[in-house]
Design a protein around this motif. Structure first.
Motif, PDB file in Angstrom:
ATOM      1  N   PRO A 289      -8.338  -7.281  10.352  1.00 58.64           N
ATOM      2  CA  PRO A 289      -7.421  -7.676   9.266  1.00 58.64           C
ATOM      3  C   PRO A 289      -5.977  -7.375   9.642  1.00 58.64           C
ATOM      4  O   PRO A 289      -5.706  -6.563  10.530  1.00 58.64           O
ATOM      5  CB  PRO A 289      -7.869  -6.805   8.096  1.00 58.64           C
ATOM      6  N   GLY A 290      -5.066  -8.023   8.969  1.00 53.65           N
ATOM      7  CA  GLY A 290      -3.655  -7.727   9.146  1.00 53.65           C
ATOM      8  C   GLY A 290      -3.247  -6.576   8.233  1.00 53.65           C
ATOM      9  O   GLY A 290      -4.009  -6.142   7.369  1.00 53.65           O
ATOM     10  N   ARG A 291      -2.038  -6.091   8.436  1.00 53.28           N
ATOM     11  CA  ARG A 291      -1.504  -5.029   7.595  1.00 53.28           C
ATOM     12  C   ARG A 291      -0.072  -5.402   7.246  1.00 53.28           C
ATOM     13  O   ARG A 291       0.728  -5.717   8.121  1.00 53.28           O
ATOM     14  CB  ARG A 291      -1.542  -3.685   8.303  1.00 53.28           C
ATOM     15  N   LEU A 292       0.241  -5.362   5.950  1.00 55.58           N
ATOM     16  CA  LEU A 292       1.584  -5.653   5.483  1.00 55.58           C
ATOM     17  C   LEU A 292       1.887  -4.705   4.328  1.00 55.58           C
ATOM     18  O   LEU A 292       1.121  -4.643   3.366  1.00 55.58           O
ATOM     19  CB  LEU A 292       1.695  -7.100   5.014  1.00 55.58           C
ATOM     20  N   ALA A 293       2.954  -3.961   4.447  1.00 59.38           N
ATOM     21  CA  ALA A 293       3.358  -3.050   3.375  1.00 59.38           C
ATOM     22  C   ALA A 293       4.874  -2.952   3.371  1.00 59.38           C
ATOM     23  O   ALA A 293       5.523  -3.125   4.398  1.00 59.38           O
ATOM     24  CB  ALA A 293       2.747  -1.663   3.575  1.00 59.38           C
ATOM     25  N   TRP A 294       5.423  -2.684   2.189  1.00 56.27           N
ATOM     26  CA  TRP A 294       6.847  -2.419   2.110  1.00 56.27           C
ATOM     27  C   TRP A 294       7.118  -1.340   1.083  1.00 56.27           C
ATOM     28  O   TRP A 294       6.330  -1.094   0.183  1.00 56.27           O
ATOM     29  CB  TRP A 294       7.672  -3.662   1.839  1.00 56.27           C
TER      30      TRP A 294
END
Length: 114
Positions: A94-99
């Motif tokens: 899976p990808g990972r995206l956080a802010w």
């Protein structure tokens, strides 16, 4: 790679004033297709009606990338934000995206979210 959220210590669920997590399961869409939709801020309003006025500080175009600083409005509130995790999906991973996002205010009213 773990399939869980990498919560910074100061944001661990159960230790903050509020906690919310959203998950959507969709069929017929690959992880790469979903990731492409999440990073393209030009199409955010097509699936999230409470976003407006997305602007970038250090990136051109409309797509989020590693270390992007940006701002947007949600529910009319201005939010400053910075990407903290950015990894596109690869194969079966899976990808990972956080802010990290924040809105200015005093200690009692400041919005500070991951």
């Amino acid at each position: 790679m773990l399939h869980e959220i990498n919560w910074p210590h100061e944001y661990l669920p159960g230790t903050t004033d509020n906690f919310a997590s959203n998950e959507v399961i969709i069929q017929g869409v690959t992880a790469a297709e979903a990731f492409d939709n999440l990073i393209d801020t030009a199409i955010w309003p097509t699936y999230y009606k409470n976003v407006a006025d997305v602007e970038f500080d250090n990136t051109k175009g409309t797509k989020l990338a590693e270390n992007t600083r940006f701002r947007f409005k949600t529910f009319g509130f201005p939010i400053e934000a910075e990407i903290t995790e950015f990894e596109a999906p690869k194969g079966d991973q899976p990808g990972r995206l956080a802010w990290h996002g924040w809105a200015e205010g005093d200690a009692e009213t400041r919005l500070d979210v991951i």
